[in-house]
Structure formats: structure tokens, C-alpha cells
Scaffold this motif. Sequence first.
Motif, PDB file in Angstrom:
ATOM      1  N   ARG A 290      57.576   7.176  -7.726  1.00 27.44           N
ATOM      2  CA  ARG A 290      56.921   6.027  -8.353  1.00 27.44           C
ATOM      3  C   ARG A 290      57.192   6.036  -9.843  1.00 27.44           C
ATOM      4  O   ARG A 290      56.774   6.941 -10.552  1.00 27.44           O
ATOM      5  N   THR A 291      57.891   5.000 -10.301  1.00 26.56           N
ATOM      6  CA  THR A 291      58.124   4.847 -11.732  1.00 26.56           C
ATOM      7  C   THR A 291      57.243   3.730 -12.291  1.00 26.56           C
ATOM      8  O   THR A 291      57.147   3.557 -13.490  1.00 26.56           O
ATOM      9  N   ASP A 292      56.624   2.980 -11.399  1.00 24.46           N
ATOM     10  CA  ASP A 292      55.769   1.858 -11.774  1.00 24.46           C
ATOM     11  C   ASP A 292      54.399   2.394 -12.195  1.00 24.46           C
ATOM     12  O   ASP A 292      53.835   3.262 -11.531  1.00 24.46           O
ATOM     13  N   SER A 293      53.851   1.868 -13.292  1.00 23.55           N
ATOM     14  CA  SER A 293      52.574   2.393 -13.766  1.00 23.55           C
ATOM     15  C   SER A 293      51.375   1.703 -13.116  1.00 23.55           C
ATOM     16  O   SER A 293      50.242   2.137 -13.287  1.00 23.55           O
ATOM     17  N   SER A 294      51.615   0.626 -12.352  1.00 22.73           N
ATOM     18  CA  SER A 294      50.472  -0.113 -11.807  1.00 22.73           C
ATOM     19  C   SER A 294      49.763   0.695 -10.726  1.00 22.73           C
ATOM     20  O   SER A 294      50.389   1.348  -9.892  1.00 22.73           O
ATOM     21  N   SER A 295      48.428   0.644 -10.764  1.00 25.72           N
ATOM     22  CA  SER A 295      47.631   1.414  -9.802  1.00 25.72           C
ATOM     23  C   SER A 295      47.771   0.867  -8.393  1.00 25.72           C
ATOM     24  O   SER A 295      47.472   1.554  -7.418  1.00 25.72           O
ATOM     25  N   CYS A 296      48.238  -0.350  -8.302  1.00 29.28           N
ATOM     26  CA  CYS A 296      48.465  -0.974  -6.993  1.00 29.28           C
ATOM     27  C   CYS A 296      49.358  -0.111  -6.108  1.00 29.28           C
ATOM     28  O   CYS A 296      49.136  -0.004  -4.913  1.00 29.28           O
ATOM     29  N   LEU A 297      50.355   0.504  -6.715  1.00 26.81           N
ATOM     30  CA  LEU A 297      51.354   1.234  -5.927  1.00 26.81           C
ATOM     31  C   LEU A 297      51.118   2.747  -5.922  1.00 26.81           C
ATOM     32  O   LEU A 297      51.999   3.507  -5.535  1.00 26.81           O
ATOM     33  N   ASP A 298      49.928   3.195  -6.337  1.00 30.03           N
ATOM     34  CA  ASP A 298      49.738   4.643  -6.485  1.00 30.03           C
ATOM     35  C   ASP A 298      49.407   5.384  -5.183  1.00 30.03           C
ATOM     36  O   ASP A 298      49.287   6.600  -5.182  1.00 30.03           O
ATOM     37  N   HIS A 299      49.265   4.640  -4.093  1.00 27.64           N
ATOM     38  CA  HIS A 299      49.129   5.277  -2.780  1.00 27.64           C
ATOM     39  C   HIS A 299      50.092   4.596  -1.822  1.00 27.64           C
ATOM     40  O   HIS A 299      50.329   3.390  -1.935  1.00 27.64           O
ATOM     41  N   VAL A 300      50.607   5.369  -0.894  1.00 24.46           N
ATOM     42  CA  VAL A 300      51.410   4.760   0.168  1.00 24.46           C
ATOM     43  C   VAL A 300      50.748   5.117   1.496  1.00 24.46           C
ATOM     44  O   VAL A 300      50.309   6.253   1.705  1.00 24.46           O
ATOM     45  N   ILE A 301      50.632   4.124   2.352  1.00 22.34           N
ATOM     46  CA  ILE A 301      49.894   4.293   3.606  1.00 22.34           C
ATOM     47  C   ILE A 301      50.792   3.994   4.801  1.00 22.34           C
ATOM     48  O   ILE A 301      51.415   2.935   4.870  1.00 22.34           O
ATOM     49  N   PHE A 302      50.875   4.991   5.686  1.00 21.01           N
ATOM     50  CA  PHE A 302      51.547   4.809   6.981  1.00 21.01           C
ATOM     51  C   PHE A 302      50.440   4.839   8.018  1.00 21.01           C
ATOM     52  O   PHE A 302      50.021   5.917   8.455  1.00 21.01           O
ATOM     53  N   SER A 303      49.946   3.684   8.402  1.00 15.32           N
ATOM     54  CA  SER A 303      48.795   3.664   9.313  1.00 15.32           C
ATOM     55  C   SER A 303      49.135   4.238  10.683  1.00 15.32           C
ATOM     56  O   SER A 303      48.292   4.851  11.326  1.00 15.32           O
ATOM     57  N   ASP A 304      50.409   4.092  11.124  1.00 11.62           N
ATOM     58  CA  ASP A 304      50.801   4.615  12.435  1.00 11.62           C
ATOM     59  C   ASP A 304      50.743   6.143  12.487  1.00 11.62           C
ATOM     60  O   ASP A 304      50.551   6.726  13.550  1.00 11.62           O
ATOM     61  N   PHE A 305      50.938   6.782  11.343  1.00 10.59           N
ATOM     62  CA  PHE A 305      50.967   8.244  11.303  1.00 10.59           C
ATOM     63  C   PHE A 305      49.701   8.831  10.666  1.00 10.59           C
ATOM     64  O   PHE A 305      49.599  10.047  10.492  1.00 10.59           O
ATOM     65  N   GLY A 306      48.764   7.984  10.280  1.00  9.04           N
ATOM     66  CA  GLY A 306      47.552   8.458   9.622  1.00  9.04           C
ATOM     67  C   GLY A 306      47.830   9.080   8.260  1.00  9.04           C
ATOM     68  O   GLY A 306      47.139   9.997   7.839  1.00  9.04           O
ATOM     69  N   ILE A 307      48.852   8.559   7.555  1.00  9.88           N
ATOM     70  CA  ILE A 307      49.206   9.097   6.240  1.00  9.88           C
ATOM     71  C   ILE A 307      48.657   8.172   5.155  1.00  9.88           C
ATOM     72  O   ILE A 307      48.839   6.954   5.215  1.00  9.88           O
ATOM     73  N   ASN A 308      47.972   8.774   4.194  1.00 11.59           N
ATOM     74  CA  ASN A 308      47.533   8.057   3.000  1.00 11.59           C
ATOM     75  C   ASN A 308      47.819   8.987   1.834  1.00 11.59           C
ATOM     76  O   ASN A 308      47.036   9.880   1.529  1.00 11.59           O
ATOM     77  N   GLN A 309      48.991   8.806   1.221  1.00  8.42           N
ATOM     78  CA  GLN A 309      49.487   9.775   0.256  1.00  8.42           C
ATOM     79  C   GLN A 309      49.441   9.221  -1.162  1.00  8.42           C
ATOM     80  O   GLN A 309      49.885   8.108  -1.416  1.00  8.42           O
ATOM     81  N   LYS A 310      48.910  10.014  -2.075  1.00  9.52           N
ATOM     82  CA  LYS A 310      48.920   9.638  -3.486  1.00  9.52           C
ATOM     83  C   LYS A 310      50.334   9.841  -4.034  1.00  9.52           C
ATOM     84  O   LYS A 310      51.001  10.809  -3.691  1.00  9.52           O
ATOM     85  N   LEU A 311      50.773   8.915  -4.871  1.00  5.70           N
ATOM     86  CA  LEU A 311      52.090   9.013  -5.482  1.00  5.70           C
ATOM     87  C   LEU A 311      51.921   9.169  -6.996  1.00  5.70           C
ATOM     88  O   LEU A 311      51.703   8.193  -7.697  1.00  5.70           O
ATOM     89  N   PRO A 312      52.015  10.406  -7.493  1.00  2.55           N
ATOM     90  CA  PRO A 312      51.862  10.590  -8.943  1.00  2.55           C
ATOM     91  C   PRO A 312      53.023   9.916  -9.674  1.00  2.55           C
ATOM     92  O   PRO A 312      54.168  10.010  -9.237  1.00  2.55           O
ATOM     93  N   GLN A 313      52.711   9.264 -10.774  1.00  3.67           N
ATOM     94  CA  GLN A 313      53.757   8.539 -11.506  1.00  3.67           C
ATOM     95  C   GLN A 313      54.800   9.498 -12.076  1.00  3.67           C
ATOM     96  O   GLN A 313      54.456  10.545 -12.631  1.00  3.67           O
ATOM     97  N   GLY A 314      56.065   9.141 -11.889  1.00  2.62           N
ATOM     98  CA  GLY A 314      57.157   9.916 -12.461  1.00  2.62           C
ATOM     99  C   GLY A 314      57.554  11.142 -11.655  1.00  2.62           C
ATOM    100  O   GLY A 314      58.464  11.861 -12.025  1.00  2.62           O
ATOM    101  N   LYS A 315      56.859  11.374 -10.527  1.00  2.00           N
ATOM    102  CA  LYS A 315      57.203  12.532  -9.695  1.00  2.00           C
ATOM    103  C   LYS A 315      57.707  12.064  -8.345  1.00  2.00           C
ATOM    104  O   LYS A 315      57.403  10.974  -7.894  1.00  2.00           O
ATOM    105  N   THR A 316      58.453  12.929  -7.689  1.00  2.27           N
ATOM    106  CA  THR A 316      58.930  12.622  -6.351  1.00  2.27           C
ATOM    107  C   THR A 316      57.986  13.260  -5.348  1.00  2.27           C
ATOM    108  O   THR A 316      57.725  14.459  -5.410  1.00  2.27           O
ATOM    109  N   GLU A 317      57.474  12.441  -4.457  1.00  4.93           N
ATOM    110  CA  GLU A 317      56.495  12.915  -3.476  1.00  4.93           C
ATOM    111  C   GLU A 317      57.140  12.850  -2.087  1.00  4.93           C
ATOM    112  O   GLU A 317      57.392  11.762  -1.569  1.00  4.93           O
ATOM    113  N   PRO A 318      57.439  14.020  -1.476  1.00  6.34           N
ATOM    114  CA  PRO A 318      58.046  13.977  -0.147  1.00  6.34           C
ATOM    115  C   PRO A 318      56.995  13.709   0.931  1.00  6.34           C
ATOM    116  O   PRO A 318      55.910  14.290   0.902  1.00  6.34           O
ATOM    117  N   ILE A 319      57.332  12.840   1.849  1.00  7.37           N
ATOM    118  CA  ILE A 319      56.438  12.526   2.965  1.00  7.37           C
ATOM    119  C   ILE A 319      57.213  12.730   4.255  1.00  7.37           C
ATOM    120  O   ILE A 319      58.293  12.158   4.451  1.00  7.37           O
TER     121      ILE A 319
END
Length: 123
Positions: free
Chosen positions: A68-97
Amino acid sequence: MIRIIILCLGVALIAFIAWWFFGKHNFATENASVNSNKQSVDIVVKGGYSPEKVILERGIPATLNFKRTDSSSCLDHVIFSDFGINQKLPQGKTEPIKIDTSKPGEYEWACSMNMFHGKVIVK
Ligand SMILES: [Cu+2]
């Protein structure tokens, strides 16, 4: 004179919109790079997701690397409802899912407000 300026702005706007949509479609889908029983795709989170459609091979452990390079809080979580994933995406870091690829199908992901979407296709 004013009319000409407005016309020029209108044409520029239409060109921008056309470029925007063309660009998005052009980079929308990406196949995972597979090597030695692993597959991964890098996804940039900036005003949406790029690529927004990812194709994975069935049965091979998969990782989606969300950056996530975007600073908006809108995109700070990514949700995969089929897999029950709700992952925080820290800005400027790569978050493996990790994605379960045991069953073929189409699985959508979304931002926390369900405004931006992406899709994983397991084949
Ligand atoms: Cu959102």
C-alpha cells in the motif's frame, strides 16, 4: 476565446478518462509467477488495486504481496470474505497474504468499505 478554452479542457478531460480506463484494462489481469511449488503476485494498492485480477494455479501455495502506497484509510485493510481474511496493510510496507488454492473458483477481495475490489481466479 473562452469557448475555445472550455472546448480544449473538455477534449483533455475526455482524453484523460479514455487513457485512465484503457490503462486500467491494460494492466488489469496478471498471472502468478510460479517457481518450485510456490506462486506469488505483487499487488500495488494505490487508488485501487493493480493488478485487480490475479490468476493462480490450483494446488500450488500462493502468496499475494500487497504493497500500500496510498495514504487513504479507505485502503488500509484488505478483506477476503471467502477465506475469512481481514488483513491490515501498513503504508509503505509489503504485506504477504496466503491464499488457499485447493479449490478452483473466483474469490473477490475488497477494501474495508467495500469500495474497491479485486479478484483471485484459481484455475
Ligand atoms: Cu474503501
